[in-house]
Design an enzyme around this catalytic site. Structure first.
Site, PDB file in Angstrom:
ATOM      1  N   THR A  24       0.889  -1.336  -0.013  1.00 52.65           N
ATOM      2  CA  THR A  24      -0.029  -0.063   0.177  1.00 52.65           C
ATOM      3  C   THR A  24       0.920   1.160   0.080  1.00 52.65           C
ATOM      4  OG1 THR A  24      -1.722  -1.271   1.088  1.00 52.65           O
ATOM      5  CG2 THR A  24      -1.725   1.389   1.404  1.00 52.65           C
TER       6      THR A  24
ATOM      7  N   TYR B   8      -8.234   0.414  -3.962  1.00 48.76           N
ATOM      8  CA  TYR B   8      -6.873   0.905  -4.586  1.00 48.76           C
ATOM      9  C   TYR B   8      -6.026  -0.119  -4.994  1.00 48.76           C
ATOM     10  CZ  TYR B   8      -4.939  -0.691  -0.293  1.00 48.76           C
ATOM     11  OH  TYR B   8      -4.259  -1.590   0.752  1.00 48.76           O
TER      12      TYR B   8
ATOM     13  N   THR C 119       1.373  -4.459   4.363  1.00 44.49           N
ATOM     14  CA  THR C 119       1.393  -4.967   5.853  1.00 44.49           C
ATOM     15  C   THR C 119       0.898  -6.258   5.837  1.00 44.49           C
ATOM     16  OG1 THR C 119      -0.696  -3.609   5.864  1.00 44.49           O
ATOM     17  CG2 THR C 119       1.188  -2.433   6.189  1.00 44.49           C
ATOM     18  N   ASP C 120       0.006  -6.758   4.901  1.00 44.32           N
ATOM     19  CA  ASP C 120      -0.486  -8.070   5.300  1.00 44.32           C
ATOM     20  C   ASP C 120       0.322  -9.098   5.620  1.00 44.32           C
ATOM     21  OD1 ASP C 120      -2.994  -6.819   4.330  1.00 44.32           O
ATOM     22  OD2 ASP C 120      -3.091  -7.932   2.442  1.00 44.32           O
TER      23      ASP C 120
ATOM     24  N   LYS D  82      -0.031  -8.034  12.702  1.00 44.44           N
ATOM     25  CA  LYS D  82      -1.056  -6.970  12.341  1.00 44.44           C
ATOM     26  C   LYS D  82      -2.386  -7.482  13.088  1.00 44.44           C
ATOM     27  CE  LYS D  82      -2.966  -5.197   8.145  1.00 44.44           C
ATOM     28  NZ  LYS D  82      -2.855  -5.113   6.657  1.00 44.44           N
TER      29      LYS D  82
ATOM     30  N   GLU E 126      -2.573 -29.217  27.901  1.00 39.53           N
ATOM     31  CA  GLU E 126      -3.687 -30.141  27.701  1.00 39.53           C
ATOM     32  C   GLU E 126      -3.420 -31.188  26.696  1.00 39.53           C
ATOM     33  OE1 GLU E 126      -7.802 -28.451  28.009  1.00 39.53           O
ATOM     34  OE2 GLU E 126      -6.823 -26.567  27.678  1.00 39.53           O
TER      35      GLU E 126
HETATM   36  N1  GLU Z   1      -2.831  -5.991   0.624  1.00 39.12           N
HETATM   37  C1  GLU Z   1      -2.011  -5.031   0.747  1.00 39.12           C
HETATM   38  C2  GLU Z   1      -0.706  -5.328   0.918  1.00 39.12           C
HETATM   39  O1  GLU Z   1      -0.463  -6.213   2.038  1.00 39.12           O
HETATM   40  C3  GLU Z   1      -2.532  -4.043   1.866  1.00 39.12           C
HETATM   41  C4  GLU Z   1      -1.745  -3.834   2.891  1.00 39.12           C
HETATM   42  C5  GLU Z   1      -0.849  -2.646   3.165  1.00 39.12           C
HETATM   43  O2  GLU Z   1       0.071  -2.660   2.319  1.00 39.12           O
HETATM   44  O3  GLU Z   1      -1.452  -2.107   3.797  1.00 39.12           O
HETATM   45  O4  GLU Z   1       0.357  -5.135   0.044  1.00 39.12           O
END
Ligand code: GLU
Length: 342
Positions: free
Chosen positions: A26, A39, A105-106, A178, A299
């Site tokens: 992103t 986007y 971020t994924d 995340k 457990e």
């Molecule tokens: N799907 C995107 C990625 O991981 C969105 C998450 C991001 O970059 O914030 O590239």
């Protein structure tokens, strides 16, 4: 607590040199309008990202390289391995002080942990990204990139393993995850806490990494692909045990159970996993719960069933550690020890 003041130096040649390696996400995303949720990731290249942030010139000599340009849902071990080799290569020379990796971020936590195991340098590697695309109102990417470059250029960040800088926070690769699908405050370090904070480039560190990493890691960045297949099976109430069997039929050499609570699964699944472990399949019990350790023999009888407890690693990071561990043809005890050490 160590705090550093950001230095602005007049002589450009005195500034530390930071390589920015871009992989997409992103932070390099763009949308038709500044106020829309939809986007496309990975549209802006690294030179454009650096050019749009002239403030960087005051804190570092920055060089950009495009390693990939994908949304991180498409991050692969081929790209991760290429990235790790390139970082090792750059940091082995005298001219580069630190590296920044821009990333979606994924799956950022997976690449961060993979690099934490395979980069062989005490120099700083910082990952960053953005939750809002470059074209959005209040895009968070530019300040995240500025702060990431400041941390990469900061001598106090050395020997701390791979760091992740997002939203003024400095996280360690081992701990972070995340936690929110859309908020700029998405990354948390639930078990061990933040490594530090960074405010317009001024850094404060609270702690050192609690586990082995980078220059102390025994894992090589030279290996043949594909890595051994390890699948993740998500546990839930009344879980069908045949998902475990299906993974093995499809070639998995290991299975990470994203278990309920302290790495649990229902009795039929424990029996299925135990029968797979008896046939040489590696079973790691992790947890679908976002925080807390998975302990041995709580457990579930790990000793009798030959299971591994993931300790502090979540399922996605457990998978990466097991994939790299299997390259060493380890014993059961050695794999369990790796989960305690890394
Ligand atoms: N799907 C995107 C990625 O991981 C969105 C998450 C991001 O970059 O914030 O590239």
């Amino acid at each position: 607590m160590e705090t550093s003041s950001l230095e602005y130096r007049d002589l450009k040649s005195e500034l530390p040199c930071v390589a920015v390696l871009a992989t997409g996400g992103t932070i390099a995303g763009s949308a038709e309008s500044s106020a829309q949720a939809g986007y496309r990731s990975g549209m802006v290249d690294v030179e454009a990202m650096i050019q749009s942030l002239p403030e960087l010139e005051k804190i570092a000599r920055v060089r950009g390289e495009q390693i990939a340009n994908v949304g991180s849902q498409d991050m692969s071990f081929e790209i991760m391995a290429r990235l790790s080799r390139r970082i090792n290569d750059l940091l082995s020379g005298d001219d580069i002080h630190g590296v920044v990796v821009t990333h979606g971020t994924d799956t950022l936590e997976e690449t961060a942990y993979f690099l934490n195991l395979t980069v062989k340098s005490p120099k700083t590697v910082v990952m960053t990204g953005a939750m809002r695309p470059a074209t959005a109102i209040s895009a968070d990417g530019p300040l995240n990139l500025f702060n990431a470059v400041a941390v990469a250029a900061d001598p106090q960040a050395r020997e701390k393993g791979v760091l992740v800088v997002m939203n003024d926070r400095i996280h360690g690769a081992h701990s972070l995850t995340k936690s929110n699908t859309t908020s700029v405050e998405t990354f948390i370090s639930p078990i061990n806490g933040l490594m530090g904070t960074v405010n317009y480039g001024k850094t404060t560190y609270f702690r050192a990494p609690s586990r082995r990493h980078t220059f102390l890691s025994e894992f090589s960045f030279e290996f043949d692909l594909p890595l051994p297949r390890v699948d993740i099976v998500y546990a839930c109430a009344d879980m069908p045990p045949d998902l475990i069997e299906c993974s093995v039929i499809k070639g998995a050499r290991g299975i990470v159970i994203a278990g309920d609570g302290n790495g649990n699964m229902n009795d039929v699944s424990v029996k299925m996993a135990a029968s797979m472990a008896e046939n040489g399949i590696w079973i790691v019990r992790s947890s679908r719960v976002p925080t807390g350790r998975v302990g041995r023999n709580v457990e579930v009888d790990d000793d009798a069933n030959q299971f591994i407890a993931s300790d502090e690693l979540n399922p996605a990071k457990s998978r990466i550690l097991l994939m790299l561990a299997l390259l060493k043809n380890p014993t059961h005890d050695q794999v369990q020890d790796l989960f305690y050490a890394y």
